[in-house]
Design an enzyme around this catalytic site. Structure first.
Site, PDB file in Angstrom:
ATOM      1  N   TYR A 144      28.669  37.812  40.099  1.00 58.87           N
ATOM      2  CA  TYR A 144      28.553  39.206  39.692  1.00 58.87           C
ATOM      3  C   TYR A 144      29.706  39.532  38.765  1.00 58.87           C
ATOM      4  CZ  TYR A 144      28.618  44.346  40.006  1.00 58.87           C
ATOM      5  OH  TYR A 144      28.621  45.694  39.721  1.00 58.87           O
ATOM      6  N   ASP A 239      36.208  35.194  35.414  1.00 60.74           N
ATOM      7  CA  ASP A 239      36.184  36.542  35.956  1.00 60.74           C
ATOM      8  C   ASP A 239      36.899  36.499  37.303  1.00 60.74           C
ATOM      9  OD1 ASP A 239      35.744  38.985  37.067  1.00 60.74           O
ATOM     10  OD2 ASP A 239      33.566  38.974  36.832  1.00 60.74           O
ATOM     11  N   LYS A 267      40.307  45.136  40.915  1.00 58.78           N
ATOM     12  CA  LYS A 267      40.603  45.204  42.347  1.00 58.78           C
ATOM     13  C   LYS A 267      42.102  45.153  42.674  1.00 58.78           C
ATOM     14  CE  LYS A 267      35.930  44.284  43.548  1.00 58.78           C
ATOM     15  NZ  LYS A 267      34.971  43.446  42.869  1.00 58.78           N
TER      16      LYS A 267
HETATM   17  C1  LIG Z   1      34.037  43.878  41.651  1.00 57.92           C
HETATM   18  C2  LIG Z   1      33.785  42.920  40.563  1.00 57.92           C
HETATM   19  C3  LIG Z   1      33.499  43.325  39.253  1.00 57.92           C
HETATM   20  C4  LIG Z   1      33.311  44.780  38.890  1.00 57.92           C
HETATM   21  O1  LIG Z   1      34.458  45.520  39.102  1.00 57.92           O
HETATM   22  P1  LIG Z   1      34.347  47.123  39.266  1.00 57.92           P
HETATM   23  O2  LIG Z   1      35.761  47.565  39.378  1.00 57.92           O
HETATM   24  O3  LIG Z   1      33.522  47.355  40.486  1.00 57.92           O
HETATM   25  O4  LIG Z   1      33.682  47.633  38.036  1.00 57.92           O
HETATM   26  C5  LIG Z   1      33.380  42.369  38.271  1.00 57.92           C
HETATM   27  N1  LIG Z   1      33.525  41.059  38.546  1.00 57.92           N
HETATM   28  C6  LIG Z   1      33.790  40.629  39.795  1.00 57.92           C
HETATM   29  C7  LIG Z   1      33.985  39.175  40.032  1.00 57.92           C
HETATM   30  C8  LIG Z   1      33.910  41.538  40.841  1.00 57.92           C
HETATM   31  O5  LIG Z   1      34.140  41.095  42.079  1.00 57.92           O
END
Ligand SMILES: *Cc1c(COP(=O)(O)O)cnc(C)c1O
Length: 432
Positions: A144, A239, A267
């Site tokens: 994701y 990511d 995060k």
């Molecule tokens: C949470 C997450 C996102 C999106 O981040 P948001 O702050 O919710 O927009 C993108 N990539 C990864 C791997 C994530 O865990």
């Protein structure tokens, strides 16, 4: 367990928000009951509107590596807020957070702060496209990357090469620029690079996929991605919105010792406030506006309040032994549950890395692709989730989500949680 106030608040919230929530997975659709409305958090614990206390393993989906209401973060944020919340002009706090990160991270030379993980990945992909002057991207089923249009794409059916959108409102023409491949499959990647020679801007991956179960990849596979992107003039984007500052200060790049071209953070980087970032080499970052032609901006980017949260949190993470201690705690917790499950003959495995864990109701030794997750196993998670809530343990409201241990979790918390898991599993496997 009393849920009167939460239920009342949820009923009201449904008048205001689609599904009563401001982010879908909060709606408890994948578990029993309706969402608990949280009133406060302190250390490892959260308290709902009915006064129930829970040991929290969701930790706001990852950011809270120091637990709730950490005094260092609180004090730094309050001190920043008394001087104003945002100026739309540079402040020295941006320098301070950037320096803290760059001096301790050998994988990036420059970065740009944004306000969410979604924004970070969206900007990183634009940067890769701008730098390579190519349009197509490769992503993986089971990862994701936020809710950007061309990243809300799933594998096409049958022999279709291109992805199809996984959300309404995403034009098929956008989805066509995204090639979706299974994880842990070198041949699929090779084939995509053959089919689209000189067309692929980047490969974007969660090096530690943790949004659809915890699908731990082999180091050799990530090294393969490094090599094939390099050989084809494509960029490799890690990511690290979850793994960054989680499995070590340098995230998965540091954990595996692999140099990606662009890294994204979110995060943990904001200490519970909205911060994201993307970083790369000086050369690649020089493509970003105003130095270069890749436009990216943000009214609240790098605002002093959010920066303060990040600074206070990352300073704690940098303390000697921080990650070691967290990992040891988590591994002990997980090992005891795995041993118990094996002894009882339960079809359960808890996978883990660093302070991340995931309960998989499976007999497989490894789960590395989303296909290996049996959707029916989620019925078991639903029972587990509900039984744990009754025993004062808060897990994420979906079996596809991972759990997090924070530095605020005490050995007493973990013992209590472990015993609650043991008891709950009896209900989960009652009819087996
Ligand atoms: C949470 C997450 C996102 C999106 O981040 P948001 O702050 O919710 O927009 C993108 N990539 C990864 C791997 C994530 O865990």
């Amino acid at each position: 367990m009393q849920r009167k106030q939460s239920n009342k608040l949820y009923k009201e919230a449904k008048k205001y928000f689609p599904g009563g929530v401001n982010s879908p997975v909060r709606a408890f659709k994948s578990v029993f009951g309706s969402p608990l409305f949280i009133e406060k958090g302190n250390g490892s614990k959260i308290y709902d509107a009915d006064g129930n206390e829970f040991i929290d393993f969701c930790c706001s989906w990852g950011p809270l590596i120091l637990g709730h209401n950490n005094s260092k973060i609180r004090e730094k944020v309050i001190s920043a807020i008394t001087s104003g919340t945002t100026f739309g002009a540079p402040t020295k706090l941006e320098n301070e957070l950037a320096k803290l990160i760059l001096q301790n991270n050998r994988f990036i030379e420059k970065l740009r702060f944004v306000s969410s993980g979604t924004e970070a990945v969206m900007s990183a992909v634009r940067l890769a496209r701008g730098f390579t002057k190519r349009d197509k991207i490769i992503k993986f089923d089971g990862c994701y990357h936020g809710h950007t249009d061309y990243l809300l794409v799933k594998a096409g059916s049958g022999l279709a090469t291109f992805g199809t959108s996984s959300s309404a409102g995403v034009p098929e023409s956008f989805a066509k620029e995204t090639i979706v491949l299974p994880l842990n499959d070198k041949e699929a990647v090779k084939k995509a690079f053959e089919n689209f020679k000189n067309e692929i801007a980047c490969v974007v991956i969660e090096p530690i996929p943790a949004n659809n179960g915890l699908l731990l990849q082999e180091k050799s596979y990530l090294e393969f991605l490094r090599e094939i992107t390099k050989a084809n003039g494509s960029l490799l984007i890690f990511d690290e919105v979850i793994s960054g500052f989680r499995v070590g200060f340098c995230g998965a790049a540091g954990f595996y010792g692999i140099q990606p071209d662009v890294v994204t953070y979110g995060k943990i980087i904001g200490g519970g406030l909205p911060v994201g970032a993307y970083g790369s080499s000086e050369k690649i970052m020089s493509c970003v506006s105003p130095d270069g032609p890749v436009y990216q901006a943000g009214t609240l980017s790098g605002n002093p309040v959010a920066m303060s949260g990040g600074i206070a949190q990352l300073k704690e993470c940098l303390k000697k032994g921080f990650y070691q201690k967290l990992e040891t705690k988590t591994q002990n917790f997980v090992t005891s549950i795995n041993k118990f499950a094996e002894l009882q003959g339960y079809k359960l495995k808890v996978f883990t890395v660093g302070s991340i864990f995931w309960f998989a109701f499976t007999e497989l030794e490894k789960v590395q692709t989303s296909e290996q997750i049996d959707p029916k196993s989620m019925e078991k998670y639903k029972i587990l989730h509900n039984e744990l809530l009754k025993r004062g343990i808060y897990f994420a409201p979906s079996g596809y989500e991972v759990g997090f241990v924070s530095s605020a979790h005490t050995s007493k918390d973990l013992t209590k949680a472990k015993n609650a898991v043991f008891e709950s599993l009896k209900f989960v496997f009652k009819n087996d």
